[in-house]
Design an enzyme around this catalytic site. Structure first.
Site, PDB file in Angstrom:
ATOM      1  N   TYR A 171       0.813  -1.211   0.000  1.00  0.00           N
ATOM      2  CA  TYR A 171       0.000   0.000   0.000  1.00  0.00           C
ATOM      3  C   TYR A 171       0.849   1.264   0.000  1.00  0.00           C
ATOM      4  O   TYR A 171       0.323   2.369   0.038  1.00  0.00           O
ATOM      5  CB  TYR A 171      -0.965  -0.003   1.186  1.00  0.00           C
ATOM      6  CG  TYR A 171      -2.039  -1.067   1.112  1.00  0.00           C
ATOM      7  CD1 TYR A 171      -1.842  -2.223   0.372  1.00  0.00           C
ATOM      8  CD2 TYR A 171      -3.231  -0.942   1.788  1.00  0.00           C
ATOM      9  CE1 TYR A 171      -2.801  -3.207   0.316  1.00  0.00           C
ATOM     10  CE2 TYR A 171      -4.201  -1.921   1.737  1.00  0.00           C
ATOM     11  CZ  TYR A 171      -3.975  -3.059   0.998  1.00  0.00           C
ATOM     12  OH  TYR A 171      -4.930  -4.032   0.945  1.00  0.00           O
TER      13      TYR A 171
ATOM     14  N   LYS B  90       3.730 -13.884   6.089  1.00  0.00           N
ATOM     15  CA  LYS B  90       4.028 -14.868   5.044  1.00  0.00           C
ATOM     16  C   LYS B  90       5.555 -14.978   4.937  1.00  0.00           C
ATOM     17  O   LYS B  90       6.131 -14.982   3.840  1.00  0.00           O
ATOM     18  CB  LYS B  90       3.375 -14.408   3.735  1.00  0.00           C
ATOM     19  CG  LYS B  90       3.254 -15.484   2.694  1.00  0.00           C
ATOM     20  CD  LYS B  90       2.255 -16.560   3.014  1.00  0.00           C
ATOM     21  CE  LYS B  90       2.334 -17.671   2.001  1.00  0.00           C
ATOM     22  NZ  LYS B  90       1.571 -18.866   2.379  1.00  0.00           N
TER      23      LYS B  90
ATOM     24  N   ASP C 276      -1.811 -17.497   6.135  1.00  0.00           N
ATOM     25  CA  ASP C 276      -2.896 -18.294   5.538  1.00  0.00           C
ATOM     26  C   ASP C 276      -3.482 -19.232   6.586  1.00  0.00           C
ATOM     27  O   ASP C 276      -4.716 -19.430   6.645  1.00  0.00           O
ATOM     28  CB  ASP C 276      -2.449 -19.043   4.269  1.00  0.00           C
ATOM     29  CG  ASP C 276      -1.025 -19.573   4.328  1.00  0.00           C
ATOM     30  OD1 ASP C 276      -0.273 -19.137   5.225  1.00  0.00           O
ATOM     31  OD2 ASP C 276      -0.663 -20.415   3.504  1.00  0.00           O
TER      32      ASP C 276
ATOM     33  N   ASP D 238      -5.557  -5.881   6.128  1.00  0.00           N
ATOM     34  CA  ASP D 238      -6.755  -5.404   5.437  1.00  0.00           C
ATOM     35  C   ASP D 238      -7.716  -6.580   5.239  1.00  0.00           C
ATOM     36  O   ASP D 238      -8.914  -6.505   5.534  1.00  0.00           O
ATOM     37  CB  ASP D 238      -6.314  -4.816   4.082  1.00  0.00           C
ATOM     38  CG  ASP D 238      -7.396  -3.977   3.435  1.00  0.00           C
ATOM     39  OD1 ASP D 238      -8.453  -3.786   4.052  1.00  0.00           O
ATOM     40  OD2 ASP D 238      -7.178  -3.524   2.294  1.00  0.00           O
TER      41      ASP D 238
END
Ligand code: NAP
Length: 487
Positions: free
Chosen positions: A133, A180, A213, A237
């Site tokens: 972002y 991640k 995840d 988000d």
């Protein structure tokens, strides 16, 4: 900051777009009714501002107001199609360095969800200004786009400390860090490493890393195991929309954008334009954002009063908006707000209150270069080249380009996978190739002359380059990752 004893506290009020004015009006009426003394400064941003031709969507008067008040209660903002290319929301968050986005969700009495009775009560602490972002995008070739994922040690340190401070202030015992890092070792890995380094400073809190995840999976299976989740911007988000759904949907999810100087309070939801002006939407998310603002300014009694009135109204169950009552038996936004107003001063019977202390905002270094390695060297150069050639034709040309220079070609990768030297694998290729050159003799830096010689060599081979990246090592650790399949 204290709005209860002294002169009214100035707060910038941005009604926003779509359903924004309705939800902001509901929150403002209720905040005023708690007795807190606020001098609202109405300001504008979003669709109407873009339409006036102001490309950022945020006019100078609004920036001036926020610089003065340092507090904002805002409705959602839209970027209308065809106007501006940057979101006015992201602009506000970034300009005022609100680096942490707190998104609490808790089970609300009488809101039907598959999780009712399981006591969901957690906060997603989302990094708010970095990551994808940062919005740094390029078309590297006409058909290949790139977005830079920027993660800084400083940004990680601020968000990790904020998450632990939130846990402390709210008596929470566990902080999960969702990343991640298993795939993106440098960027997501930086958050994980920073979390692991800082966690021992908070021995009263259990710190646990979780792959993002799996975090999403666990949130759906057993959300009650989480209390605070700290994560990078895009992960946060997505996870926070998921967590809002666990407690009934976007109509129930408040947020606070926290910076060292400025704080912006807003619902997680957007402007839901199809409902604008229809008096049907749920103002709870915005009202609870108002509760977060009251706590932030130290008006704890008023915050509790308003939160209790909201919880009491949910427990009563006589007034419910369409999103959780369905069309039959639902009431409008204004009537729902009036019901909460009438319940100010009442205490919920079934919903336990959380004991809170003041959130201590972390004080972190303001140094621009936070990490100073004792040793650094340049070991090579990645040159990104646009070419329609297949690797078996391109490879020898790139090797020839490096002849007589300080570099030799180590490999070419396409979308992160080695395609030259030929591996025998059947990798589909696009016209953006990363050519990795290693420096014959590692040096403190790579001179312009040496780079120029290499780029001239590529030009002589008829190859177009569009991006360069130095391959650096800091304290003998490589500051770059290998391609998939690279030795
Ligand atoms: P959205 O406005 O959040 O709406 C998505 C759906 O969520 C709505 O259609 C509605 O679901 C439900 N919803 C949202 N708020 C609700 C409320 N208060 N009460 C009841 N239901 C509610 O998301 P979007 O449609 O993706 O975005 C619309 C615009 O808002 C876009 O221009 C986007 O850029 C902007 N946006 C702004 C912000 C911000 O300013 N912080 C955040 C997100 C999006 P049902 O259709 O199922 O009734």
């Amino acid at each position: 900051m204290n709005a209860t004893n002294n002169a009214p506290l100035p707060v910038t009020l941005i009604p926003g777009d779509g359903i924004g004015p309705e939800v902001v009006d509901a929150a403002r009426r209720l905040i005023d009714a708690t007795g807190v003394r606020i001098a609202w400064e109405e300001a504008h941003a979003g669709a109407s501002v873009f339409r006036k031709g102001i490309a950022s969507g945020v006019p100078q008067e609004t920036l001036d107001s926020i610089s003065r008040t340092r507090l904002v209660l805002k409705g959602p903002l839209e970027t209308p199609v065809g106007f501006g290319e940057k979101s006015a929301n992201v602009t506000l968050r970034k300009l005022f360095e609100t680096y942490g986005n707190l998104r609490p969700v808790r089970e609300l009495p009488g809101v039907p969800t598959p999780y009712a009775g399981r006591g969901i009560d957690l906060v997603v602490v989302r990094e708010n200004v970095e990551d994808l972002y940062a919005g740094i995008e390029h078309l590297q070739t006409p058909g290949v786009a790139q977005c830079l994922k920027l993660i800084s040690r400083k940004g990680c340190e601020k968000i990790v400390r904020l998450a632990f401070e939130v846990a402390r202030a709210e008596g929470r015992k566990t902080v999960h860090c969702a990343t991640k890092a298993n795939i993106m070792k440098m960027t997501e890995g930086l958050l994980k490493r920073t979390f692991e380094e800082i966690a021992p400073e908070y021995p009263d809190i259990t710190a646990q890393h979780i792959i993002v995840d799996n975090c999403a999976h666990q949130l759906v299976r057993r959300p009650e195991q989480f209390s605070v989740i700290v994560t990078t911007n895009m992960n946060g988000d997505i996870l926070s929309d998921l967590t809002s759904a666990l407690v009934g949907g976007l109509g129930f999810a408040p947020s606070a954008n926290i910076g060292s100087e400025v704080a912006i309070f807003e619902a997680v939801h957007g402007s839901a334009p199809k409902y604008a002006g229809k008096d049907v939407i749920n103002p709870t998310a915005m009202i609870l954002s108002g509760v977060l603002m009251l706590r932030h300014i130290g008006a704890h009694a008023e915050a509790d009063r308003l939160e209790n009135a909201v919880l009491f109204t949910f427990e009563e169950g006589r007034h419910r908006t369409r999103d959780f009552a369905g069309d039959a038996g639902s009431c409008g936004t204004r009537a729902f707000t009036d019901a909460i107003l009438a319940n100010l001063g009442k205490t919920p019977r079934r919903t336990p209150a959380r004991t809170r202390s003041k959130l201590v905002l972390p004080v972190t270094s303001t140094a621009v270069d936070l990490v100073r390695p004792a040793k650094r060297e340049v070991v090579g150069l990645d040159v990104f080249v646009e070419s329609p050639l297949q690797p078996e034709v391109l490879g020898p040309k790139v090797q020839a380009a490096a002849e007589g220079t300080a570099f030799r070609l180590k490999m070419i990768s396409n979308r992160g996978t080695v395609v030259f030297p030929l591996t025998g694998a059947k990798t589909d290729v696009v016209d953006q190739h990363r050519c990795r050159f290693v420096f014959q003799n590692p040096a403190l830096d790579v001179g312009n002359g040496e780079v120029g010689a290499l780029l001239s060599g590529l030009e002589r081979q008829g190859l177009r380059w569009m991006h360069l990246e130095k391959l650096q090592a800091f304290d003998d650790r490589p500051g770059f990752t290998k391609a998939q399949g690279e030795d």
